[in-house]
Design a protein around this motif. Structure first.
Motif, PDB file in Angstrom:
ATOM      1  N   ASN A  87      18.756  -4.752  38.875  1.00  0.00           N
ATOM      2  CA  ASN A  87      20.193  -5.149  38.672  1.00  0.00           C
ATOM      3  C   ASN A  87      20.622  -5.987  39.841  1.00  0.00           C
ATOM      4  N   THR A  88      20.474  -5.404  40.974  1.00  0.00           N
ATOM      5  CA  THR A  88      21.135  -5.684  42.452  1.00  0.00           C
ATOM      6  C   THR A  88      20.491  -7.034  42.455  1.00  0.00           C
ATOM      7  N   LEU A  89      19.087  -7.337  42.369  1.00  0.00           N
ATOM      8  CA  LEU A  89      18.519  -8.567  42.584  1.00  0.00           C
ATOM      9  C   LEU A  89      18.849  -9.663  41.688  1.00  0.00           C
ATOM     10  N   ILE A  90      18.973  -9.416  40.360  1.00  0.00           N
ATOM     11  CA  ILE A  90      19.549 -10.275  39.520  1.00  0.00           C
ATOM     12  C   ILE A  90      20.997 -10.848  39.728  1.00  0.00           C
ATOM     13  N   ALA A  91      21.717  -9.754  39.791  1.00  0.00           N
ATOM     14  CA  ALA A  91      23.062  -9.949  40.305  1.00  0.00           C
ATOM     15  C   ALA A  91      23.215 -10.884  41.510  1.00  0.00           C
ATOM     16  N   TYR A  92      22.525 -10.581  42.636  1.00  0.00           N
ATOM     17  CA  TYR A  92      22.528 -11.366  43.702  1.00  0.00           C
ATOM     18  C   TYR A  92      22.279 -12.999  43.379  1.00  0.00           C
ATOM     19  N   GLY A  93      21.463 -13.030  42.510  1.00  0.00           N
ATOM     20  CA  GLY A  93      20.878 -14.486  42.470  1.00  0.00           C
ATOM     21  C   GLY A  93      21.894 -15.130  41.503  1.00  0.00           C
ATOM     22  N   PHE A  94      22.665 -14.497  40.585  1.00  0.00           N
ATOM     23  CA  PHE A  94      23.602 -15.037  39.982  1.00  0.00           C
ATOM     24  C   PHE A  94      24.919 -15.179  40.843  1.00  0.00           C
ATOM     25  N   ALA A  95      25.284 -14.453  41.842  1.00  0.00           N
ATOM     26  CA  ALA A  95      26.497 -14.490  42.689  1.00  0.00           C
ATOM     27  C   ALA A  95      26.585 -15.335  43.843  1.00  0.00           C
ATOM     28  N   ARG A  96      25.202 -15.306  44.496  1.00  0.00           N
ATOM     29  CA  ARG A  96      25.339 -15.832  45.967  1.00  0.00           C
ATOM     30  C   ARG A  96      24.332 -16.897  46.175  1.00  0.00           C
ATOM     31  N   ILE A  97      23.596 -17.182  45.112  1.00  0.00           N
ATOM     32  CA  ILE A  97      22.629 -18.236  45.249  1.00  0.00           C
ATOM     33  C   ILE A  97      22.883 -19.515  44.302  1.00  0.00           C
ATOM     34  N   LYS A  98      22.997 -20.746  44.764  1.00  0.00           N
ATOM     35  CA  LYS A  98      23.277 -21.828  44.004  1.00  0.00           C
ATOM     36  C   LYS A  98      22.087 -22.548  43.336  1.00  0.00           C
ATOM     37  N   PHE A 106      25.379  -4.201  33.954  1.00  0.00           N
ATOM     38  CA  PHE A 106      25.190  -3.749  35.317  1.00  0.00           C
ATOM     39  C   PHE A 106      25.135  -5.043  35.940  1.00  0.00           C
ATOM     40  N   ILE A 107      24.408  -5.958  35.244  1.00  0.00           N
ATOM     41  CA  ILE A 107      24.299  -7.397  36.079  1.00  0.00           C
ATOM     42  C   ILE A 107      25.823  -8.111  36.230  1.00  0.00           C
ATOM     43  N   PHE A 108      26.548  -7.964  35.141  1.00  0.00           N
ATOM     44  CA  PHE A 108      28.039  -8.314  35.269  1.00  0.00           C
ATOM     45  C   PHE A 108      28.841  -7.723  36.235  1.00  0.00           C
ATOM     46  N   LEU A 109      28.758  -6.308  36.383  1.00  0.00           N
ATOM     47  CA  LEU A 109      29.439  -5.485  37.354  1.00  0.00           C
ATOM     48  C   LEU A 109      29.116  -6.013  38.538  1.00  0.00           C
ATOM     49  N   LEU A 110      27.930  -5.881  39.077  1.00  0.00           N
ATOM     50  CA  LEU A 110      27.440  -5.972  40.324  1.00  0.00           C
ATOM     51  C   LEU A 110      27.661  -7.448  40.800  1.00  0.00           C
ATOM     52  N   ARG A 111      27.618  -8.536  39.962  1.00  0.00           N
ATOM     53  CA  ARG A 111      27.622  -9.907  40.083  1.00  0.00           C
ATOM     54  C   ARG A 111      28.979 -10.000  40.451  1.00  0.00           C
ATOM     55  N   GLN A 112      30.248  -9.396  39.777  1.00  0.00           N
ATOM     56  CA  GLN A 112      31.481  -9.698  40.063  1.00  0.00           C
ATOM     57  C   GLN A 112      31.821  -9.098  41.416  1.00  0.00           C
ATOM     58  N   ILE A 125      24.346 -16.948  28.614  1.00  0.00           N
ATOM     59  CA  ILE A 125      23.162 -16.055  27.810  1.00  0.00           C
ATOM     60  C   ILE A 125      22.952 -14.664  28.019  1.00  0.00           C
ATOM     61  N   VAL A 126      22.992 -14.324  29.333  1.00  0.00           N
ATOM     62  CA  VAL A 126      22.710 -12.794  29.648  1.00  0.00           C
ATOM     63  C   VAL A 126      23.804 -12.021  29.067  1.00  0.00           C
ATOM     64  N   LEU A 127      25.145 -12.387  29.400  1.00  0.00           N
ATOM     65  CA  LEU A 127      26.238 -11.643  28.739  1.00  0.00           C
ATOM     66  C   LEU A 127      26.261 -11.629  27.426  1.00  0.00           C
ATOM     67  N   THR A 128      25.784 -12.754  26.644  1.00  0.00           N
ATOM     68  CA  THR A 128      25.706 -12.861  25.187  1.00  0.00           C
ATOM     69  C   THR A 128      24.891 -11.404  24.438  1.00  0.00           C
ATOM     70  N   THR A 129      23.672 -11.126  25.157  1.00  0.00           N
ATOM     71  CA  THR A 129      22.765 -10.217  24.932  1.00  0.00           C
ATOM     72  C   THR A 129      23.492  -8.854  24.593  1.00  0.00           C
ATOM     73  N   MET A 130      24.690  -8.846  25.482  1.00  0.00           N
ATOM     74  CA  MET A 130      25.542  -7.456  25.284  1.00  0.00           C
ATOM     75  C   MET A 130      26.159  -7.145  24.055  1.00  0.00           C
ATOM     76  N   LEU A 131      25.946  -8.355  23.182  1.00  0.00           N
ATOM     77  CA  LEU A 131      26.657  -8.211  21.960  1.00  0.00           C
ATOM     78  C   LEU A 131      25.672  -7.590  20.815  1.00  0.00           C
ATOM     79  N   LEU A 132      24.410  -7.737  21.389  1.00  0.00           N
ATOM     80  CA  LEU A 132      23.468  -6.881  20.366  1.00  0.00           C
ATOM     81  C   LEU A 132      23.394  -5.559  20.669  1.00  0.00           C
TER      82      LEU A 132
END
Length: 293
Positions: A106-117, A170-176, A127-134
């Protein structure tokens, strides 16, 4: 001839301050009373759980208050009614692996979404967030068939391997939380010759202890109290977790409720202890994860 200036009348101002102070005290009192009343909805069931674990079967349903005679032997009998230490070891093994897997993934994935363009970053994040609906009930059958094809049914793998592939929440929480860390720190590290992994490991992670602690607490709660997962994927009773082992102290004709409540108290105490020890980081992690990018 000396002229005297009129003395201002401070009486009304003092009265306003006093009335304001009284209103604030009354408002604070009302808030505390409401909080106490709402907390009773959570405290009373836990107190009943403790009280019931110290009664015999006949007194459990006839006396809702304090036990007449404290049956401390319920705890000793509960731990010997099923292989408690074996199931505790299985639960702790799954717990440690899941915490490690959640931390790494989760830390690696969130870092990729937050700090790397990178291209399509935001679209993939949505798309990752939409999987929370399942809910798990929707993916339960496909996961079972997949793990069956892999030959993982009856092992700990279905309960541990998914932790290494990330959790959307967790990815969303860490990314924020990562978005709230100043980018100037990363730029300064790059000027000094640090690569992306060093920035992640030496700068971002040390500053993200509250969010990481929050993820660890949630992982602990999810794993410690998980019942559906072990019930579906574990077929050998030697691999059972505590949540599954509780069933063994119950029978169809004569449920041993005091023993069940004693195990319930024993399984609840570690959760309370961990929360109270880490509540400062937990609250900071939840609050600071709402910082806007």
């Amino acid at each position: 001839m000396t002229s005297t200036s009129p003395v201002p009348d401070v009486g009304p101002s003092i009265k306003k301050v006093k009335s304001k102070t009284r209103a604030e005290k009354l408002q604070t009192l009302i808030v505390y009373v409401l909080l106490i009343l709402f907390s009773l909805a959570f405290i009373v069931p836990f107190l009943w759980l403790i009280s019931g674990s110290l009664k015999n079967s006949s007194e459990l349903f006839s006396n809702p208050g304090i036990p007449k005679v404290f049956q401390w032997s319920n705890y000793k009998e509960a731990f010997t009614a099923f292989p408690f230490l074996l199931y505790l070891k299985n639960t702790l093994l799954i717990l440690v692996v899941n915490i490690f897997g959640c931390f790494i993934s989760n830390t690696l994935i969130a870092y990729g979404f937050a700090r790397i363009k990178w291209k399509f970053r935001d679209a993939i994040f949505i798309i990752v967030l939409t999987t929370m609906l399942l809910p798990f009930q929707v993916t339960m059958v496909p996961l079972f068939l997949l793990f069956q094809k892999l030959g993982w049914i009856g092992t700990f793998l279905p309960l541990t391997v998914p932790a290494f592939f990330g959790n959307p929440f967790f990815i969303f929480l860490l990314r924020q939380f990562f978005l709230g860390i100043p980018y100037e720190l990363s730029e300064s590290a790059r000027i000094d010759g640090a690569n992306e992994f060093k920035i992640f490991w030496r700068i971002v992670l040390p500053l993200s202890k509250p969010a990481i602690t929050t993820v660890i607490i949630f992982t602990f709660l999810n794993t410690w109290g998980d019942f559906i997962g072990p019930l579906i994927f574990l077929s050998n009773n030697k691999l059972y977790t505590l949540s599954l082992g509780v069933q063994q102290i119950m029978s169809v004709n004569d449920p041993r409720w005091p023993l069940l409540l004693a195990v319930g108290v024993s399984m609840t105490l570690p959760v309370l202890i961990i929360f109270f020890l880490m509540q400062k980081y937990f609250i900071q992690g939840i609050a600071m994860s709402g910082i806007k990018e």
